[in-house]
Write a protein that holds these residues in place. Structure first.
Motif, PDB file in Angstrom:
ATOM      1  N   THR A   1     -49.294  11.400  34.207  1.00  0.00           N
ATOM      2  CA  THR A   1     -48.704  12.456  33.390  1.00  0.00           C
ATOM      3  C   THR A   1     -48.703  13.725  34.223  1.00  0.00           C
ATOM      4  O   THR A   1     -49.339  13.792  35.274  1.00  0.00           O
TER       5      THR A   1
ATOM      6  N   VAL B   1     -42.139   5.475  28.670  1.00  0.00           N
ATOM      7  CA  VAL B   1     -41.002   6.364  28.902  1.00  0.00           C
ATOM      8  C   VAL B   1     -40.084   5.813  29.992  1.00  0.00           C
ATOM      9  O   VAL B   1     -40.538   5.344  31.032  1.00  0.00           O
TER      10      VAL B   1
ATOM     11  N   ILE C   1     -36.703  11.372  30.800  1.00  0.00           N
ATOM     12  CA  ILE C   1     -37.213  12.631  30.241  1.00  0.00           C
ATOM     13  C   ILE C   1     -36.117  13.678  30.316  1.00  0.00           C
ATOM     14  O   ILE C   1     -35.531  13.905  31.379  1.00  0.00           O
TER      15      ILE C   1
ATOM     16  N   GLY D   1     -42.854  19.259  28.093  1.00  0.00           N
ATOM     17  CA  GLY D   1     -41.751  18.391  27.737  1.00  0.00           C
ATOM     18  C   GLY D   1     -41.632  18.080  26.259  1.00  0.00           C
ATOM     19  O   GLY D   1     -42.619  17.754  25.598  1.00  0.00           O
TER      20      GLY D   1
ATOM     21  N   GLU E   1     -38.558  16.193  25.246  1.00  0.00           N
ATOM     22  CA  GLU E   1     -37.605  15.096  25.070  1.00  0.00           C
ATOM     23  C   GLU E   1     -37.908  13.919  25.991  1.00  0.00           C
ATOM     24  O   GLU E   1     -38.247  14.102  27.165  1.00  0.00           O
ATOM     25  N   SER E   2     -37.759  12.728  25.445  1.00  0.00           N
ATOM     26  CA  SER E   2     -37.912  11.513  26.239  1.00  0.00           C
ATOM     27  C   SER E   2     -37.188  10.376  25.536  1.00  0.00           C
ATOM     28  O   SER E   2     -36.819  10.482  24.366  1.00  0.00           O
TER      29      SER E   2
ATOM     30  N   SER F   1     -36.020   7.674  21.022  1.00  0.00           N
ATOM     31  CA  SER F   1     -36.039   8.953  21.723  1.00  0.00           C
ATOM     32  C   SER F   1     -36.765   9.966  20.853  1.00  0.00           C
ATOM     33  O   SER F   1     -37.024   9.722  19.674  1.00  0.00           O
TER      34      SER F   1
ATOM     35  N   THR G   1     -44.068  15.300  26.783  1.00  0.00           N
ATOM     36  CA  THR G   1     -43.314  14.093  27.150  1.00  0.00           C
ATOM     37  C   THR G   1     -43.225  13.841  28.653  1.00  0.00           C
ATOM     38  O   THR G   1     -42.590  12.879  29.065  1.00  0.00           O
ATOM     39  N   TYR G   2     -43.837  14.685  29.477  1.00  0.00           N
ATOM     40  CA  TYR G   2     -43.819  14.455  30.928  1.00  0.00           C
ATOM     41  C   TYR G   2     -44.902  13.435  31.278  1.00  0.00           C
ATOM     42  O   TYR G   2     -45.984  13.762  31.741  1.00  0.00           O
TER      43      TYR G   2
ATOM     44  N   ALA H   1     -32.300  10.600  26.201  1.00  0.00           N
ATOM     45  CA  ALA H   1     -33.305  11.629  26.481  1.00  0.00           C
ATOM     46  C   ALA H   1     -32.722  13.028  26.475  1.00  0.00           C
ATOM     47  O   ALA H   1     -33.456  14.012  26.549  1.00  0.00           O
TER      48      ALA H   1
ATOM     49  N   PHE I   1     -39.099  10.723  38.602  1.00  0.00           N
ATOM     50  CA  PHE I   1     -40.313  11.337  38.077  1.00  0.00           C
ATOM     51  C   PHE I   1     -41.129  12.008  39.176  1.00  0.00           C
ATOM     52  O   PHE I   1     -41.684  13.092  38.992  1.00  0.00           O
TER      53      PHE I   1
END
Length: 329
Positions: A4, A35, A38, A63, A65-66, A87, A99-100, A124, A306
């Motif tokens: 993360t 996930v 993102i 974050g 959104e994912s 999502s 969400t990261y 996402a 990522f």
């Protein structure tokens, strides 16, 4: 175990750090997601710099959104199952959820099954931009045929969503961009009218387009020194929504112009919709119908990996993108 991203102090992209963590089993109303993608938002940068509507509690995640697959559900979650493709909606505090990460926990109310027609990258990207635009233009302003909607910073993800939402609701969007460089792409994205504000007289152009009447709504993420010009473009008793602060300069209030136009100026955020269960449900249904019909379509600027998240934030802050930045996991 999952990687993360967290940061221990406010600052530039270099404060972002990859952390190995054990993601626990979800609580009663939580969902654990593996996930796949993102969505990146300007709010992420503001949060990292401690210039957001709330301040981070360190070490802080990032974050809203994912998209991915449900890995586990809490005991009280009844409408989602392991394996569902889902999502996330920005409907939580970043001090509670983020969400990261490769595997994340989020509250079940912020999880939706996305339309099968969307890829993980598209899924996402959709909820922050479309629900933000929907809440101001449809829920609050109730724009309709005959209304003109001015959209500054129109090539941002929310700006592009606002063009589509305004058109979907029957109104006529007027997109603002600094130079002619993006005019053709904005036309192709659905804006019938595009004004290059550094090359054209914005007020004269708006009055020409609206037959001298002005626009009923301005949907502004910028603020700053040009705000009086936006007031001047309004029709009598029009409304300006301020939903961002892209300009770091002071935003002057044109007193005589305000007296003459008698406008409504509203601070606005997605929380108007995301923070209310019934409004959130209606918004998701509205956007889902628009996606299914093709009236609404996410526009992706660029995808990253990522591992490139520090570079992602540098790219985000450089500006100039057209649409949404998405990171694949």
């Amino acid at each position: 175990m999952s990687r993360t991203i967290k940061f221990a102090k406010a600052g530039g992209p270099e404060v972002l750090a990859f952390i190995e963590t054990q993601v626990p089993a979800p609580g009663p109303r939580e969902v654990r997601i593996r996930v796949k993608a993102i969505g990146i938002n300007r709010a992420d940068s503001m949060w990292r710099n401690d210039k957001y509507v709330e301040s981070p509690e360190f070490p802080a995640g990032l974050g809203y959104e994912s998209a991915g697959n449900v890995d586990a559900v809490g005991a009280s979650v009844t409408d989602l199952s392991v394996g569902d493709t889902v999502s996330t909606i920005p409907a939580f505090s970043l001090n509670q959820y983020s969400t990261y990460g490769e595997v994340i926990l989020v509250p079940d109310h912020a999880v939706v099954k996305h339309p099968a027609s969307l890829s993980f990258v598209e899924a996402a990207s959709v909820w922050m931009m479309f629900i933000t635009a929907y809440g101001a233009l449809v829920l609050d302003a109730q724009v309709k045929a005959g209304d003109f909607v001015i959209i500054p910073a129109a090539s941002s993800s929310v700006g592009l969503a606002a063009i589509q939402i305004a058109d979907y609701a029957g109104a006529t969007p007027i997109a603002l961009t600094r130079t002619s460089e993006k005019k053709q792409r904005l036309h192709e994205a659905g804006a019938p009218h595009v004004i290059a504000t550094q090359e054209q007289d914005m007020l004269a152009e708006v009055m020409r387009i609206t037959d001298g009447n002005g626009a009923r709504v301005v949907f502004d993420p910028v603020g700053g020194p040009d705000f009086p010009k936006l007031i001047a473009t309004l029709t009598f008793q029009g409304t300006v929504y301020i939903y961002g602060a892209l300009s770091e300069d002071d935003t002057p209030i044109p007193v005589l112009g305000m007296i003459g136009k008698m406008p409504t100026v509203k601070g606005y955020s997605i929380r108007l919709v995301a923070g209310d269960a019934e409004r959130r449900k209606v918004a998701v249904e509205y956007v889902t119908r628009g996606l299914a019909s093709g009236a609404l379509k996410p526009i992706i600027d660029r995808t990253f990996k990522f591992d490139e998240m520090v570079e992602v934030h540098r790219y985000l802050e450089h500006g100039g993108q057209f649409g949404k930045i998405v990171v694949t996991v």
